[in-house]
Design an enzyme around this catalytic site. Sequence first.
Site, short mmCIF file in Angstrom:
data_model
loop_
_atom_site.label_atom_id
_atom_site.label_comp_id
_atom_site.label_asym_id
_atom_site.label_seq_id
_atom_site.Cartn_x
_atom_site.Cartn_y
_atom_site.Cartn_z
CB ALA A 35 -1.33 -0.36 1.34
CG ASP A 36 0.71 5.32 -2.51
OD1 ASP A 36 -0.58 4.57 -2.39
OD2 ASP A 36 0.12 4.53 -3.60
CB SER A 37 0.77 7.95 1.78
OG SER A 37 1.07 8.30 0.77
#
Lengths: 79, 427
Positions: A35-37
């Site tokens: 996941a990214d932010s």
Amino acid sequence: MSEVLERVRKIVIDHLDADPDKVTDKASFIDDLEADSLDIVELVMAFEEEFDIEIPDDSAEHILTVGDAVNYIQEKLSA
Amino acid sequence: MARRVVITGVGLLTPLGHGTEISWKRLLEGKSGAGPITAFDTTDYACSVACEIPTVDGRGGGGPDIEGSFDASKVLSNKERRKVDDFILYAIAAADEALNDANWHPESEEDQTRTGVMIGSGIGGLGVIAETALELKEKGPKRISPFFIPSSLINLASGQVSIRHGLKGPNHSVVTACATGAHAIGDAARLIKYGDADVMVAGGAESAIVPVGIAGFIACRALCTAFNETPEKASRPYDKDRDGFVMGEGAGILVLEEYEHAKARGAKIYAEVLGYGLSGDAYHITAPSEDGDGGFRAMSMALKDAGIKAEEIDYVNSHGTSTMADGIELKAIEKFLGERAATGTVSSTKSAIGHLLGAAGAVEAAFCVLAIRDQIAPPTINLDNPDVETPIDLVPNKAKPMKIDKVMSNSFGFGGTNAALILGKVD
């Protein structure tokens, strides 16, 4: 506990297209589930909707793993 | 010596199918990509036809067993899919094909920094903007997706393609309504000529077959409303019964490359970008000036840029949207071609694929490239009763095999913006 965990897992699997086997209590959204932010922002929104709770940004910052999310939601629901 | 720019890759996702060859084959066969709108319920909409992309899940006349049907899951995972509006998805699909076709997959830092992207769109993420506005009203600001902005921004088509393929050169985007695709190719070619890049992935993408898109163009009286029962007849440039354009969707992407660069790596060279012209009408927000002067000046500039004579233009792919403006453009082309008009060949491929707005100019430039490759002019379908008097052959209903060395593609947009591209065979 297990019911919240299952509901959290389902959201995480759906949103991150994650391999269900990898979505364990200890799995880190960023390190283990790619996941990214922005993915995490979206996940937190999905938790809010699913459990009808509010997760303020400063709390969301500390939700790094599946287990963190489950614990936070548990506390909120029992408060 | 000036740097020359050639085309080494083509990628198409059109209402005739996913893929360059299937789109081109169906275009030459005179097939129509139009049908009843399946994307949403069109009750109360004056226009209920469009040229939708055929998909494996049954939209736009496609299906799991129908050749050329688009399968989004082959392009992006569900997770990535949710982060882009359809116009970006289409751009990615066409860019994948174009880069594969060009066999250009830069891996070294040098190759990556010398490869840029210039993909535009007319209106970008219109669908997701409309849906998000409704969500904002119903649920409030806290429920807006963090992916709303990056999924709808027009330059994110270029951004996503750059990220996907590691392209670190100029990353730019064009927004000039229905001239977008042509401007993107022309501007990208100039970046190569000027030395800013050796390779550019250029074109346009559009996905405006959504409720506000259709309702909006109905409101400005631009869409066809008389052929809801016979969609395949609806787009009919130059025909007496035409009454507005038919909305299309999709993407067209070309890989442009500096000539010596292409030769050095043994790339297949389709054609050369010979000339590019652009102008403004300074007249009206949606209508072209009645004398067609803006279009004429764009064509003349492209000709001057190419350093050739008008009589050398063998085939013109016109803007020809199936509106009253068709006649204005045709008069301008006649004036432009001069004596060559008597033996000139012009067709509007919008008759088959509808109007892809910001993708139109790029898809049509791709068709021009293929016309040069195969020495055949695609037809203007549904041209049963021309209402224009012209010596020009408008290629009614049947493709026309002919010598094609040099072609011109016209694109004009709302706001009075005009672009013309001249492409030529490379010997």
